[in-house]
Design a protein around this motif. Structure first.
Motif, PDB file in Angstrom:
ATOM      1  N   THR A 107      -4.509  12.466 -54.891  1.00  0.00           N
ATOM      2  CA  THR A 107      -4.940  11.330 -54.070  1.00  0.00           C
ATOM      3  C   THR A 107      -5.578  10.262 -54.946  1.00  0.00           C
ATOM      4  OG1 THR A 107      -5.327  12.724 -52.132  1.00  0.00           O
ATOM      5  CG2 THR A 107      -6.448  10.606 -52.173  1.00  0.00           C
ATOM      6  N   PRO A 119      -2.395   5.402 -51.972  1.00  0.00           N
ATOM      7  CA  PRO A 119      -3.240   4.759 -50.956  1.00  0.00           C
ATOM      8  C   PRO A 119      -3.152   3.233 -50.999  1.00  0.00           C
ATOM      9  CG  PRO A 119      -4.421   6.593 -51.959  1.00  0.00           C
ATOM     10  CD  PRO A 119      -3.194   6.363 -52.784  1.00  0.00           C
ATOM     11  N   ASN A 137      -9.671   4.474 -51.528  1.00  0.00           N
ATOM     12  CA  ASN A 137      -9.227   5.765 -52.054  1.00  0.00           C
ATOM     13  C   ASN A 137     -10.428   6.531 -52.605  1.00  0.00           C
ATOM     14  OD1 ASN A 137      -8.127   7.889 -53.494  1.00  0.00           O
ATOM     15  ND2 ASN A 137      -6.771   6.636 -54.744  1.00  0.00           N
TER      16      ASN A 137
END
Length: 379
Positions: A107, A119, A137
């Motif tokens: 991520t 993101p 993020n």
């Protein structure tokens, strides 16, 4: 003459000792003054302190990449005043469609440029259908659901975004306690004197962060090494060996399910809508179209690629089932992400093409859900 020489030697020794003590005194006074000043105003803004978690803020890391052709040659990784990647928190935050992504390194996308993380790309895609979108993020390298809960309780519930997206799974495999990475940003996680002093001193923290930044600039390197599947060893596991690995997971799955449930409950308690994303993996069934390698027989962490995928899918299944039971959206990225080395530079981390693919897949499921739950932002 001997007496005079002795007196002279003693006087010289006292002067040296005096200078040492005076130097230490000045150093102590300077250190104390800097500590007080940095606690009142820290222009470097390296840390954000919650009750438990400490985040790097207002930092910019430039990485010179000469080893991974699937990533940019110059990678810029910036963190804002919240300690996250993305635009600063706007003054009209409460009137925004605010979304924060939470997860580990897949991520955070540490080795993807600020505007090429999934993101960031997701935010751009959402801008086509929604107005006033703000997305940050909050991914942290190595974090599992243990770390996510600390981040959520200590910080995110205070920001109170409207939606939190959780990408979980790979860092929870065979995990029944917080990892080193989960503890790394946490107050009091390390009881030794060195970590205590660094965590509690503004001056020492500043020096450590400056040293880390200098080291990163000097190495001009990235650990985001491109792994060529053709160079990996082959593993031929028997059915019995694979079954044993799958059976081993049964002692860890209930804990994972409970931690995911806790994340859901915490979000709902603070009127935050949680959305979960299953974890994809390059390895598993099939032939990689780029390298023509059998992804099932690649050796990964002493097991075959197929077995590694089967293990991760047990955790993804727990997430799928719990989402269905709780009527919480689970975006099945694991099932929809192509097993293709075009999109991965190792078993789980995304290339620039990969982050674009992830953002597209997530957007396809998230956009209709957002339109239904936040119709006032839909355009």
């Amino acid at each position: 003459m001997k007496g005079i020489h002795y007196f002279y030697t003693m006087s010289k020794g006292r002067k040296i000792l005096h200078r040492i003590f005076y130097g230490c005194f000045l150093l102590g006074i300077t250190f104390l003054a800097m500590e007080i000043i940095l606690r009142i105003y820290n222009p470097f803004g390296f840390r954000l302190k919650g009750d438990q978690i400490i985040l790097p803020v207002n930092t910019k890391l430039t990485i010179q990449n000469s080893i991974n052709p699937k990533l940019d040659s110059v990678i810029v990784n910036t963190r804002n005043e919240l300690g996250f990647r993305g635009e600063s928190k706007p003054a009209d935050f409460n009137s925004r469609l605010s979304i924060i992504t939470v997860g580990g390194s897949t991520t955070e996308c540490h080795f993807n440029n600020d505007d090429k993380t999934w993101p960031a790309l997701l935010e751009h895609k959402l801008d086509d259908s929604f107005q006033h979108v703000w997305l940050n993020n909050a991914g942290l390298d190595g974090h599992s659901t243990f770390g996510h809960q600390v981040l959520l309780q200590d910080y995110l519930v205070k920001i109170k975004p409207k939606v939190i997206l959780f990408l979980t799974g790979v860092n929870d495999v065979e995990s029944d306690r917080p990892s080193f990475h989960d503890q790394q940003n946490k107050r009091g996680a390390f009881s030794d004197l060195k970590h205590y002093l660094v965590n509690n001193s503004e001056v020492l923290s500043l020096l450590v962060n400056l040293a880390r930044g200098w080291k990163a600039q000097q190495t001009h390197n990235t650990s985001g090494v491109n792994i060529d599947p053709r160079q990996l060893p082959v593993s031929h596991m028997t059915d019995a060996e694979s079954a044993a690995q799958l059976k081993l997971q049964q002692q860890f799955l209930p804990g994972y399910r409970e931690r995911v449930r806790e994340l859901m409950d915490t979000c709902l308690k603070y009127q935050i809508k949680p959305v979960f994303i299953t974890q994809p993996l390059l390895y598993g069934e099939g032939i990689d179209s780029v390298t023509q390698v059998n992804l099932a027989t690649i050796r990964h962490k002493n097991v075959s690629g197929k077995c590694s995928w089967q293990v991760l899918e047990l955790y993804n299944d727990e997430l799928r089932k719990l989402g269905a039971e709780r009527n919480i959206l689970v975006i099945d990225l694991a099932a929809r992400m192509p097993k293709n080395s075009l999109y991965f530079y190792d078993e789980s981390h995304f290339t620039n093409a990969g982050t674009e693919k992830v953002a597209s897949i997530v957007n396809e499921s998230l956009a209709p859900w957002l339109a239904n739950n936040f119709p006032s932002f839909h355009q």
